[in-house]
Design an enzyme around this catalytic site. Structure first.
Site, PDB file in Angstrom:
ATOM      1  N   ASP A 137     -19.322 -59.593-106.378  1.00  0.00           N
ATOM      2  CA  ASP A 137     -20.613 -59.748-107.070  1.00  0.00           C
ATOM      3  C   ASP A 137     -20.492 -60.726-108.221  1.00  0.00           C
ATOM      4  O   ASP A 137     -21.498 -61.096-108.825  1.00  0.00           O
ATOM      5  CB  ASP A 137     -21.117 -58.385-107.581  1.00  0.00           C
ATOM      6  CG  ASP A 137     -20.089 -57.669-108.444  1.00  0.00           C
ATOM      7  OD1 ASP A 137     -18.973 -57.431-107.961  1.00  0.00           O
ATOM      8  OD2 ASP A 137     -20.399 -57.363-109.607  1.00  0.00           O
TER       9      ASP A 137
ATOM     10  N   GLY B  19     -27.966 -55.289-113.430  1.00  0.00           N
ATOM     11  CA  GLY B  19     -28.163 -54.049-114.175  1.00  0.00           C
ATOM     12  C   GLY B  19     -28.457 -54.306-115.642  1.00  0.00           C
ATOM     13  O   GLY B  19     -29.000 -53.464-116.344  1.00  0.00           O
ATOM     14  N   ARG B  20     -28.047 -55.454-116.112  1.00  0.00           N
ATOM     15  CA  ARG B  20     -28.376 -55.812-117.498  1.00  0.00           C
ATOM     16  C   ARG B  20     -28.686 -57.293-117.631  1.00  0.00           C
ATOM     17  O   ARG B  20     -28.616 -57.865-118.709  1.00  0.00           O
ATOM     18  CB  ARG B  20     -27.260 -55.418-118.443  1.00  0.00           C
ATOM     19  CG  ARG B  20     -25.930 -56.003-118.094  1.00  0.00           C
ATOM     20  CD  ARG B  20     -24.987 -55.785-119.222  1.00  0.00           C
ATOM     21  NE  ARG B  20     -23.625 -56.017-118.793  1.00  0.00           N
ATOM     22  CZ  ARG B  20     -22.602 -55.996-119.623  1.00  0.00           C
ATOM     23  NH1 ARG B  20     -22.820 -55.776-120.890  1.00  0.00           N
ATOM     24  NH2 ARG B  20     -21.394 -56.201-119.180  1.00  0.00           N
TER      25      ARG B  20
HETATM   26  P1  AMP Z   1     -19.715 -56.620-114.140  1.00  0.00           P
HETATM   27  O1  AMP Z   1     -18.393 -55.926-114.019  1.00  0.00           O
HETATM   28  O2  AMP Z   1     -20.082 -56.994-115.557  1.00  0.00           O
HETATM   29  O3  AMP Z   1     -19.876 -57.760-113.201  1.00  0.00           O
HETATM   30  O4  AMP Z   1     -20.825 -55.523-113.749  1.00  0.00           O
HETATM   31  C1  AMP Z   1     -20.848 -54.855-112.525  1.00  0.00           C
HETATM   32  C2  AMP Z   1     -22.178 -54.201-112.322  1.00  0.00           C
HETATM   33  O5  AMP Z   1     -22.449 -53.256-113.377  1.00  0.00           O
HETATM   34  C3  AMP Z   1     -23.373 -55.152-112.302  1.00  0.00           C
HETATM   35  O6  AMP Z   1     -24.297 -54.668-111.381  1.00  0.00           O
HETATM   36  C4  AMP Z   1     -23.893 -55.043-113.710  1.00  0.00           C
HETATM   37  O7  AMP Z   1     -25.256 -55.381-113.787  1.00  0.00           O
HETATM   38  C5  AMP Z   1     -23.670 -53.575-114.026  1.00  0.00           C
HETATM   39  N1  AMP Z   1     -23.547 -53.335-115.456  1.00  0.00           N
HETATM   40  C6  AMP Z   1     -22.497 -53.632-116.260  1.00  0.00           C
HETATM   41  N2  AMP Z   1     -22.742 -53.272-117.521  1.00  0.00           N
HETATM   42  C7  AMP Z   1     -23.979 -52.728-117.549  1.00  0.00           C
HETATM   43  C8  AMP Z   1     -24.808 -52.164-118.569  1.00  0.00           C
HETATM   44  N3  AMP Z   1     -24.420 -52.078-119.830  1.00  0.00           N
HETATM   45  N4  AMP Z   1     -26.022 -51.707-118.184  1.00  0.00           N
HETATM   46  C9  AMP Z   1     -26.431 -51.784-116.917  1.00  0.00           C
HETATM   47  N5  AMP Z   1     -25.714 -52.294-115.926  1.00  0.00           N
HETATM   48  C10 AMP Z   1     -24.493 -52.762-116.223  1.00  0.00           C
HETATM   49 MG    MG Z   2     -21.146 -59.002-112.655  1.00  0.00          MG
END
Ligand code: AMP
Ligand code: MG
Length: 525
Positions: free
Chosen positions: A272, A104-105
């Site tokens: 993930d 997502g980022r």
């Molecule tokens: P994480 O907890 O960082 O592993 O993120 C979980 C999911 O949320 C993943 O699919 C990330 O890509 C998405 N995600 C987290 N932060 C963002 C953001 N600021 N913009 C877009 N997607 C995000």
């Molecule tokens: Mg992640």
């Protein structure tokens, strides 16, 4: 920039891509990735880079200094051969299937083959929205980017399998974040990290295909991952998927033992965030233990259930591997090999964990008596609220006999304790334990030189304490990145005495006990 980095983008070449190439949030079916370009930023400026990672990729010193480097790793320009994409994956978050998540980022730029023939994928984090961004902005703030950058490198130098970090580039653009989820969102400086690994494939890539009943994609993903990332597994052996699963289990076990050794708490062990290569990946609300509290998690989002607390990590890793096994089930008419893989995780973890504890305490092996001693030592360390890292360094540097006087014996450990009263209460038991530890450590069966060397290699002096990272962040936010550079440099040699840098081995100061960023962090980064 070097005339030619050699790219060999197998992920996008060999796996099916999203037929749509509009950058709109959506469910992406039947594909492993979506083509997406980084969104340019106002003023990309290099804040820090790791020169050894740059060299690994094939950059020379003159390259980092060029404004082009900041443009490429801030997301404003592409090098010839780059084919940016975001990967599709799902995951179990906090125990529940969450459906499609995906990059997502994060945006991968391509796979470099370096001069030694190694494959290093370059991936930007915080480079703008992708089809997987859901309701979020695709951006990252400076504080979390510095934390990911420093910890990736710190973990590598500690000897923990991890993704690496090439650079942090500030964007010159603000990002809106509600750090405490209390409705008080604030603008913060934005940044982009470039992380580097042989592969960013996660358990979640496979889980998503299976959850959608897409067995063809599942098979393609498995064949691809084995061919590219596990080339030593025989190409046509019928049992190779089973061998591969077992190897993922074993690598995960090894990674977990290292986390426990250095006191690392990942904070968000969702599926993930689990790499098939057994690399530590996705540095978010992670932390290192200061006082030895096995129930600690740095993640405020997990403060109630503490699912991902320090002591729980080995069991969570097993649970995650079981979800990964579920995802592979369609390829296994007979489930025995999957069960065997999980068994291999348990076996490998137990064996390496015991060897690790023996090394930390300076024992030749962990026989029943020494295991009891080790467990008692850890129990007392918790009771007395002692610092994990400093306690093991004190044992490593222990010199001479343990005093007959309890207070003197405990005082010889040095500045290890956080609570006077708890230390005093534990002193008699701790002194008695120190005497038994020393007797065991110098018993007839011990090769002292060998166990001493093992202790030196198992017990770091320098870890990335949360309050140190936060100080570096505060200063960088105010325009002075020198502490980021100094921490990076110190953490290159975490086991060595570094005269002049003793302050970085200090235990957490009292002001940092409950301060945001120093002892607690949210997922909102
Ligand atoms: P994480 O907890 O960082 O592993 O993120 C979980 C999911 O949320 C993943 O699919 C990330 O890509 C998405 N995600 C987290 N932060 C963002 C953001 N600021 N913009 C877009 N997607 C995000
Ligand atoms: Mg992640």
């Amino acid at each position: 920039m070097p005339a030619a980095l050699k790219f060999d983008n197998r992920f996008v070449r060999e796996l099916p891509g999203d037929p749509l190439n509009t950058n709109e949030r959506r469910q992406v079916l039947g594909a492993a990735w979506s083509a997406v370009r980084p969104t340019p930023v106002a003023k990309p400026t290099l804040l820090a880079h790791a020169r050894e990672v740059a060299a690994l990729v094939g950059f020379g010193p003159e390259d980092h200094d060029s404004s082009r480097f900041a443009e490429v790793f801030g997301g404003n320009a592409l090098l010839t051969g780059m084919q940016p994409y975001a990967a599709a994956y799902g995951g179990h978050q906090f125990g529940h299937w969450a459906g499609q998540l995906g990059d997502g980022r994060a945006i991968s730029l391509g796979e470099v083959i370096n001069a030694r023939g190694e494959r290093w994928e370059l991936q930007l984090k915080g480079a703008g929205p992708t089809p997987y961004s859901r309701s979020a902005d695709g951006r990252a703030v400076l504080r979390s980017s510095i934390r990911e950058f420093l910890c990736s490198e710190a973990m590598h130098h500690l000897g923990v399998p991890t993704t690496r970090a090439l650079s942090v580039v500030t964007t010159g653009e603000p990002v809106l974040r509600d750090m405490f989820y209390d409705g008080r969102a604030e603008l913060e400086p934005g940044a982009v990290v470039c992380r580097v690994a042989p592969s960013f494939i996660r358990f979640g890539n496979f889980e998503l295909a299976t959850a959608r009943g897409d067995e063809a994609l599942l098979r393609q993903l498995v064949d691809f991952t084995i061919a590219r990332d596990f080339p030593h597994l025989a190409a046509d052996a019928p049992a190779r998927v089973a061998q591969w699963f077992r190897e993922v289990c074993e690598r995960t076990a090894t990674m977990l033992v290292h986390w426990m050794r250095v006191g690392f708490v990942h904070g968000v062990m969702n599926t993930d965030n689990m790499s098939v290569l057994g690399l530590t990946i996705d540095y978010g609300p992670y932390g290192f233990l200061d006082d030895f509290n096995p129930h600690w998690t740095p993640n405020t989002t997990d403060a109630t259930g503490k699912r991902y607390r320090y002591s729980q990590q080995p069991a969570v890793a097993q649970w995650n591997l079981e979800r990964f096994a579920d995802a592979l089930q369609p390829l296994f008419p007979d489930l025995e090999p999957l069960k065997a893989g999980i068994g291999a995780y348990v076996e490998r973890f137990n064996a390496e964990y015991r060897a690790m504890l023996a090394a930390k305490f300076g024992f030749p092996t962990l026989d029943a008596e020494r295991e009891r001693l080790a467990q008692q030592g850890l129990g007392l360390l918790m009771e007395a609220e002692g610092d994990h890292t400093r306690f093991f360094r004190a044992l490593t540097e222990w010199n001479g006999a343990v005093s007959d006087d309890d207070a003197t014996a405990v005082a010889a450990l040095g500045d290890v304790f956080y609570d006077e009263a708890k230390r005093e209460a534990a002193a008699p038991a701790l002194a008695d334990w120190l005497r038994r530890w020393q007797a065991s450590r110098t018993a007839a069966d011990v090769d002292v030189a060998a166990t001493q060397a093992a202790m030196e290699g198992a017990n770091p002096r320098f870890i990335l304490r949360n309050y140190l990272a936060q100080q570096a962040i505060d200063r960088a936010t105010a325009g002075d990145a020198s502490m980021v550079h100094e921490l990076l440099d110190t953490l290159r040699r975490p086991y060595d005495a570094q005269p002049g840098r003793e302050a970085f081995t200090a235990k957490r100061p009292e002001w940092a006990r409950h301060k945001a960023g120093c002892s607690m962090l949210s997922c909102s980064s």
